[in-house]
Design an enzyme around this catalytic site. Structure first.
Site, PDB file in Angstrom:
ATOM      1  N   GLY A  68      44.147  24.070  36.851  1.00 50.10           N
ATOM      2  CA  GLY A  68      43.720  23.799  38.218  1.00 50.10           C
ATOM      3  C   GLY A  68      43.354  22.343  38.443  1.00 50.10           C
ATOM      4  O   GLY A  68      42.618  22.026  39.374  1.00 50.10           O
ATOM      5  N   ASN A  70      44.934  19.628  39.607  1.00 45.83           N
ATOM      6  CA  ASN A  70      45.246  18.973  40.875  1.00 45.83           C
ATOM      7  C   ASN A  70      44.392  19.509  42.019  1.00 45.83           C
ATOM      8  O   ASN A  70      43.998  18.756  42.916  1.00 45.83           O
ATOM      9  CB  ASN A  70      46.739  19.112  41.189  1.00 45.83           C
ATOM     10  CG  ASN A  70      47.578  18.195  40.323  1.00 45.83           C
ATOM     11  OD1 ASN A  70      47.623  16.991  40.548  1.00 45.83           O
ATOM     12  ND2 ASN A  70      48.220  18.755  39.312  1.00 45.83           N
ATOM     13  N   TRP A  71      44.109  20.794  41.991  1.00 45.06           N
ATOM     14  CA  TRP A  71      43.232  21.386  43.004  1.00 45.06           C
ATOM     15  C   TRP A  71      41.813  20.822  42.883  1.00 45.06           C
ATOM     16  O   TRP A  71      41.248  20.314  43.852  1.00 45.06           O
ATOM     17  CB  TRP A  71      43.226  22.914  42.849  1.00 45.06           C
ATOM     18  CG  TRP A  71      42.230  23.610  43.728  1.00 45.06           C
ATOM     19  CD1 TRP A  71      42.007  23.397  45.063  1.00 45.06           C
ATOM     20  CD2 TRP A  71      41.301  24.630  43.335  1.00 45.06           C
ATOM     21  NE1 TRP A  71      41.009  24.224  45.524  1.00 45.06           N
ATOM     22  CE2 TRP A  71      40.557  24.993  44.480  1.00 45.06           C
ATOM     23  CE3 TRP A  71      41.041  25.276  42.127  1.00 45.06           C
ATOM     24  CZ2 TRP A  71      39.562  25.966  44.452  1.00 45.06           C
ATOM     25  CZ3 TRP A  71      40.058  26.256  42.099  1.00 45.06           C
ATOM     26  CH2 TRP A  71      39.327  26.600  43.247  1.00 45.06           C
ATOM     27  N   HIS A 127      44.159  15.205  30.576  1.00 41.06           N
ATOM     28  CA  HIS A 127      44.469  16.448  29.873  1.00 41.06           C
ATOM     29  C   HIS A 127      44.072  16.342  28.402  1.00 41.06           C
ATOM     30  O   HIS A 127      44.346  17.265  27.618  1.00 41.06           O
ATOM     31  CB  HIS A 127      45.978  16.741  29.932  1.00 41.06           C
ATOM     32  CG  HIS A 127      46.468  17.278  31.244  1.00 41.06           C
ATOM     33  ND1 HIS A 127      45.727  18.129  32.047  1.00 41.06           N
ATOM     34  CD2 HIS A 127      47.665  17.101  31.898  1.00 41.06           C
ATOM     35  CE1 HIS A 127      46.432  18.450  33.121  1.00 41.06           C
ATOM     36  NE2 HIS A 127      47.600  17.842  33.056  1.00 41.06           N
ATOM     37  N   TYR A 212      37.555  27.553  36.678  1.00 42.44           N
ATOM     38  CA  TYR A 212      38.502  27.765  37.771  1.00 42.44           C
ATOM     39  C   TYR A 212      38.103  29.010  38.566  1.00 42.44           C
ATOM     40  O   TYR A 212      38.137  29.010  39.804  1.00 42.44           O
ATOM     41  CB  TYR A 212      39.898  27.931  37.166  1.00 42.44           C
ATOM     42  CG  TYR A 212      40.999  28.242  38.140  1.00 42.44           C
ATOM     43  CD1 TYR A 212      41.746  27.225  38.725  1.00 42.44           C
ATOM     44  CD2 TYR A 212      41.344  29.562  38.442  1.00 42.44           C
ATOM     45  CE1 TYR A 212      42.781  27.504  39.604  1.00 42.44           C
ATOM     46  CE2 TYR A 212      42.376  29.852  39.315  1.00 42.44           C
ATOM     47  CZ  TYR A 212      43.094  28.817  39.900  1.00 42.44           C
ATOM     48  OH  TYR A 212      44.113  29.108  40.769  1.00 42.44           O
ATOM     49  N   THR A 247      41.271  24.214  50.225  1.00 38.14           N
ATOM     50  CA  THR A 247      41.777  25.565  49.984  1.00 38.14           C
ATOM     51  C   THR A 247      43.213  25.465  49.460  1.00 38.14           C
ATOM     52  O   THR A 247      43.931  24.493  49.731  1.00 38.14           O
ATOM     53  CB  THR A 247      41.785  26.421  51.264  1.00 38.14           C
ATOM     54  OG1 THR A 247      42.717  25.853  52.194  1.00 38.14           O
ATOM     55  CG2 THR A 247      40.402  26.481  51.892  1.00 38.14           C
ATOM     56  N   ARG A 268      51.930  26.899  43.155  1.00 36.90           N
ATOM     57  CA  ARG A 268      52.757  28.111  43.133  1.00 36.90           C
ATOM     58  C   ARG A 268      52.012  29.286  43.742  1.00 36.90           C
ATOM     59  O   ARG A 268      52.340  29.758  44.810  1.00 36.90           O
ATOM     60  CB  ARG A 268      53.208  28.421  41.693  1.00 36.90           C
ATOM     61  CG  ARG A 268      54.277  29.501  41.596  1.00 36.90           C
ATOM     62  CD  ARG A 268      54.669  29.731  40.143  1.00 36.90           C
ATOM     63  NE  ARG A 268      53.578  30.253  39.354  1.00 36.90           N
ATOM     64  CZ  ARG A 268      53.309  31.546  39.185  1.00 36.90           C
ATOM     65  NH1 ARG A 268      54.068  32.447  39.767  1.00 36.90           N
ATOM     66  NH2 ARG A 268      52.288  31.947  38.443  1.00 36.90           N
ATOM     67  N   LYS A 269      50.964  29.771  43.048  1.00 37.49           N
ATOM     68  CA  LYS A 269      50.209  30.929  43.531  1.00 37.49           C
ATOM     69  C   LYS A 269      48.718  30.653  43.690  1.00 37.49           C
ATOM     70  O   LYS A 269      48.108  31.020  44.673  1.00 37.49           O
ATOM     71  CB  LYS A 269      50.395  32.115  42.574  1.00 37.49           C
ATOM     72  CG  LYS A 269      51.637  32.949  42.822  1.00 37.49           C
ATOM     73  CD  LYS A 269      51.568  34.232  41.984  1.00 37.49           C
ATOM     74  CE  LYS A 269      52.711  35.160  42.295  1.00 37.49           C
ATOM     75  NZ  LYS A 269      52.611  36.417  41.505  1.00 37.49           N
ATOM     76  N   GLY A 270      48.130  30.027  42.665  1.00 31.24           N
ATOM     77  CA  GLY A 270      46.698  29.746  42.720  1.00 31.24           C
ATOM     78  C   GLY A 270      45.843  31.000  42.692  1.00 31.24           C
ATOM     79  O   GLY A 270      44.810  31.068  43.361  1.00 31.24           O
TER      80      GLY A 270
END
Length: 312
Positions: A68, A70-71, A127, A212, A247, A268-270
């Protein structure tokens, strides 16, 4: 507002084009015992990274691939910019803040010289495992937000990512990918190793762990904890604004603008528990055993709430 990182788009689009021309063996290399993607990292860059001088007010987000980053990176960046606009607008240079590829270990060899000239606060993602970071990060007590995610969802997300990001070796089925992940033969090495190493640093005063899953459950509360840790003086209204702008739907809707063609790959989905669509009984048993043997009873292991998120 969405933050557009032109350098991010430029480097990743080049990595995708370069990756299309490589064999799967050429896409990876090993440095100091960990596997990395050839199109994004190099041994020369890692050597240059040793000279990086961290600052005590650097804002660092440490997270394994597909946890997660980038979010949560959007949340962290938005918090820093919102705070600067409110309290120190004369110090804010948004263009410079977003000028570099945000990951510390990705870029050109002159990156660290440029970063020396940038004003505080610098927002940095990585990372890398804690033991692979430049010594100055812990010496100068730069604050590190450690983001973790349950390992089964990481595996599922990483599998799909590997098959859509040409810079990484693809896998026709989940089984071979899972085997490579558990052996640390994927970009950024083993996630279990990543968690075990970071667990040794979790009690450092400059490190805070967040998951996350807790951020998905209550993004505003998580953003508030992050702001407090980085000593960003923000109101409840400020925090709520950051949460609403971060969001998954909002970021996915803006992804082409903020991340170029790579946006479709990143967002993609999150969701939570997507692993259940891929894991076999054997995969479950192997991951359960690895977690039990290496992380059960550790602080990082407890925070992940394995029994809640990873039981078949």
């Amino acid at each position: 507002m969405p933050y557009i990182r032109k350098k991010f788009i430029e480097i990743l689009e080049k990595a995708i084009e370069d990756g299309k021309k490589m064999t799967r063996e050429e896409k990876l290399f090993t440095y100091d015992g960990v596997v990395y993607p050839t199109t994004l990292c190099s041994s020369q860059l890692f050597k240059a990274l040793e000279s990086f001088e961290a600052r005590s007010d650097d804002v660092i987000l440490a997270a394994y691939c597909k946890t997660g980053t980038n979010w949560v990176g959007q949340i962290v960046t938005d918090l820093v910019i919102t705070s600067a606009k409110k309290h120190e607008p004369h110090k804010l240079n948004e263009e410079l803040l977003l000028a570099e590829f945000p990951f510390l270990e990705i870029g050109d060899l002159e990156k660290y010289k440029r970063m020396k000239t940038y004003p505080s606060r610098r927002v940095i993602f990585t990372h890398l495992r804690a033991d692979k970071l430049p010594k100055s990060v812990f010496k100068n007590k730069a604050k590190i937000l450690l983001l973790v995610r349950n390992p089964k969802d990481v595996a599922a997300s990483f599998f799909h990512f590997s098959n859509t990001f040409a810079a990484y070796p693809p896998y026709e089925t989940f089984g071979p990918f899972f085997e490579a992940l558990m052996k640390g033969e994927v970009p950024w090495g083993s996630y279990i190793d990543f968690l075990c190493v970071w667990n040794k640093y979790i009690d450092e005063e400059n490190v805070m762990l967040i998951t996350y899953e807790e951020l998905k459950e209550n993004t505003a509360l998580g953003a508030k904890k992050i702001a407090k840790f980085f000593e960003l003086n923000l109101s409840e209204e400020d925090i709520q604004g950051v949460a609403e702008r971060s969001t998954f739907k909002t970021m996915k809707d803006h992804s082409k603008k903020t991340h170029g063609e790579f946006g479709d790959v990143l967002f993609r989905k999150g969701t939570v528990s997507d692993w259940k669509t891929l894991f076999s009984q054997e995969n479950n048993q192997e991951m359960d055993m690895a977690f039990k043997e290496r992380l059960a009873g550790t602080k990082v292991g407890e925070m992940i709430k394995y029994d809640i998120y990873c039981k078949a």
